[in-house]
Design an enzyme around this catalytic site. Sequence first.
Site, PDB file in Angstrom:
ATOM      1  N   ASP A 118      69.935  99.611  59.578  1.00 17.95           N
ATOM      2  CA  ASP A 118      68.548  99.807  60.015  1.00 17.95           C
ATOM      3  C   ASP A 118      67.704 100.376  58.882  1.00 17.95           C
ATOM      4  OD1 ASP A 118      68.715  99.042  62.835  1.00 17.95           O
ATOM      5  OD2 ASP A 118      70.058 100.754  63.008  1.00 17.95           O
ATOM      6  N   ASP A 124      67.908 103.798  53.281  1.00 16.81           N
ATOM      7  CA  ASP A 124      66.473 104.063  53.407  1.00 16.81           C
ATOM      8  C   ASP A 124      66.187 105.535  53.675  1.00 16.81           C
ATOM      9  OD1 ASP A 124      67.575 103.795  56.111  1.00 16.81           O
ATOM     10  OD2 ASP A 124      65.485 103.937  56.785  1.00 16.81           O
ATOM     11  N   ASP A 166      73.282 100.465  54.235  1.00 14.59           N
ATOM     12  CA  ASP A 166      72.888 100.834  55.586  1.00 14.59           C
ATOM     13  C   ASP A 166      72.297  99.604  56.266  1.00 14.59           C
ATOM     14  OD1 ASP A 166      72.454 102.596  57.733  1.00 14.59           O
ATOM     15  OD2 ASP A 166      70.382 102.901  57.116  1.00 14.59           O
TER      16      ASP A 166
END
Length: 259
Positions: free
Chosen positions: A15, A209, A13
């Site tokens: 961000d 995250d 990922d």
Amino acid sequence: MADRKPIESWLTDMDGVLIHEGVPIPGADAFLKKLRESGKPFLVLTNNSMYTPRDLHARLRRMGLDVPIESIWTSALATAQFLDDQRPGGSAYAIGEAGLTTALHDIGYILTDHEPDYVVLGETRTYSFEAMTKAVRLILGGARFICTNPDETGPSTEGPLPATGAVAALITRATAKKPYFAGKPNPLMMRTGLNAIGAHSETSAMIGDRMDTDVLAGMEAGMQTFLVLTGLTRPEQVEDFPYRPSQVVDSIADLVDRV
């Protein structure tokens, strides 16, 4: 996870893993450099459909992160791939930015508000009541409802913004039609990404995250999953979910030596 095959390709990922509020996370540059030097196929993924891979390449480069254009996979690209598989050469009424409209143009789709095959909803900072009204009427008229991702809010310097999932909920209430979401946590985004780089889930890993999108999508696609604690999911929240990542690490810096 000792019986898993060695990791030969990586999906990560963007961000919360590589960058946070426009600033690179320590270790991100070293991780990407190691990936490029290794020659292993990799993809940087984002559920954000606003930007083209070329746009994101330039934005990341300004932050000091070098990610090849062909190594960026967005929910807009996954959506376009899905539509190309389902109904090649079709038509769509699209609500979104260049990332979405360019992806649809690239698969030969006609963008129109006259009897389109699909209404495709993506991110934009300027959702208009007029566009949403048109989408509602087209769906009631028979167009199929597709969304790039289910994210209900997006970040900004001023605070959270309504995102695709929130606008999709409005359209669903007005039409009684639920959309098909192409982006995470749909493992479709993982599988189409793996296909794009010629990788296999058994020898691939997903870094994210968020437990509810990144880890879930990676797990359902059959990949090893790594949760980093530099984004939204906090350590104490991991046990709240009925599934677990393969491993929890503090940040992307802890995975440099795994490449």
